[in-house]
Design an enzyme around this catalytic site. Sequence first.
Site, PDB file in Angstrom:
ATOM      1  N   HIS A  12     -18.442   9.997   1.832  1.00 51.89           N
ATOM      2  CA  HIS A  12     -18.922   8.658   2.162  1.00 51.89           C
ATOM      3  C   HIS A  12     -20.451   8.662   2.115  1.00 51.89           C
ATOM      4  O   HIS A  12     -21.078   9.582   2.649  1.00 51.89           O
ATOM      5  CB  HIS A  12     -18.422   8.264   3.561  1.00 51.89           C
ATOM      6  CG  HIS A  12     -18.809   6.873   3.934  1.00 51.89           C
ATOM      7  ND1 HIS A  12     -18.214   5.766   3.374  1.00 51.89           N
ATOM      8  CD2 HIS A  12     -19.782   6.406   4.760  1.00 51.89           C
ATOM      9  CE1 HIS A  12     -18.779   4.676   3.868  1.00 51.89           C
ATOM     10  NE2 HIS A  12     -19.737   5.042   4.703  1.00 51.89           N
ATOM     11  N   MET A  18     -11.724   3.759  -4.232  1.00 50.80           N
ATOM     12  CA  MET A  18     -12.018   2.561  -3.456  1.00 50.80           C
ATOM     13  C   MET A  18     -10.753   1.867  -2.939  1.00 50.80           C
ATOM     14  O   MET A  18     -10.627   0.652  -3.032  1.00 50.80           O
ATOM     15  CB  MET A  18     -12.869   1.592  -4.294  1.00 50.80           C
ATOM     16  CG  MET A  18     -14.228   2.160  -4.621  1.00 50.80           C
ATOM     17  SD  MET A  18     -15.120   2.665  -3.119  1.00 50.80           S
ATOM     18  CE  MET A  18     -16.683   3.152  -3.800  1.00 50.80           C
ATOM     19  N   ARG A  20       0.837  -1.198   0.000  1.00 51.92           N
ATOM     20  CA  ARG A  20       0.000   0.000   0.000  1.00 51.92           C
ATOM     21  C   ARG A  20       0.878   1.256   0.000  1.00 51.92           C
ATOM     22  O   ARG A  20       0.596   2.249  -0.650  1.00 51.92           O
ATOM     23  CB  ARG A  20      -0.816   0.015   1.293  1.00 51.92           C
ATOM     24  CG  ARG A  20      -2.292   0.030   1.080  1.00 51.92           C
ATOM     25  CD  ARG A  20      -3.024  -0.021   2.402  1.00 51.92           C
ATOM     26  NE  ARG A  20      -3.837  -1.207   2.510  1.00 51.92           N
ATOM     27  CZ  ARG A  20      -4.909  -1.474   1.778  1.00 51.92           C
ATOM     28  NH1 ARG A  20      -5.329  -0.633   0.873  1.00 51.92           N
ATOM     29  NH2 ARG A  20      -5.588  -2.587   1.939  1.00 51.92           N
TER      30      ARG A  20
END
Length: 221
Positions: free
Chosen positions: A112, A93, A68
């Site tokens: 959100h 996402m 990541r």
Amino acid sequence: MKRNLPIGVLVSGSGSNLQSIIDNIESGNLEAEIRIVISNNPVAYALKRARQHKIKTAIIKHNDFETRESFDREIVGILKSCGVELVVMAGFMRVISSVLIKAYPNKIVNIHPALLPSFPGMHAQRQALEYGVKFSGCTVHFVDENVDSGPIIIQAIVPVYEEDTEETLSARILKEEHRIYPQAIQFLAKNKIRIENRKVIISEGKCDKLISIHNPCLSGF
Ligand code: GAR
């Protein structure tokens, strides 16, 4: 002299929020300029929208990176090279790591499709329907190290009806997303926002006329 806030938009899908940001910039409502649109999904429709408006795009596929952190490092490099000052996650996402957060402290926002802290994570509209809430909505918030948990900038409420499906509720929420996201970015562009502990204080637009709303409606109470 008028200065537009340089923003970078992170997307993964349809890009309707990106479109509402573009439209509000073009109409002069929103004093920002999109320096780059970055997608982790090479076939995201959002990329098409950006190109139609001659906005620079980049595709960074997360699968090409082992961690990541290395994926985020690549993104930070692009954002910085484009002079981006605010990172706008619009249907992006991917969970981001501390690499991105540390590069842009309190300068990353997300939208959100639920009234946080209720229903964080994936399929927020489905979660709301399954829980049986009578209201849901959307939230623009700063991004911190946890998922959907940073200080809240603005929220919009919509009713949930008995006959709603995930699609009908999502569509009702999305309409409000397209209104509150450009507004939140404009507050930031005009330096109207400060964070105290986890509270966001906004020196404009106080909502003092609203009393309360009910769903279903009250019958004489
Ligand atoms: C929006 O509903 C946004 O709130 C949601 O994805 C959709 C993207 O639509 N984001 C999340 O669920 C993030 N956890 P768009 O691509 O048409 O803007």
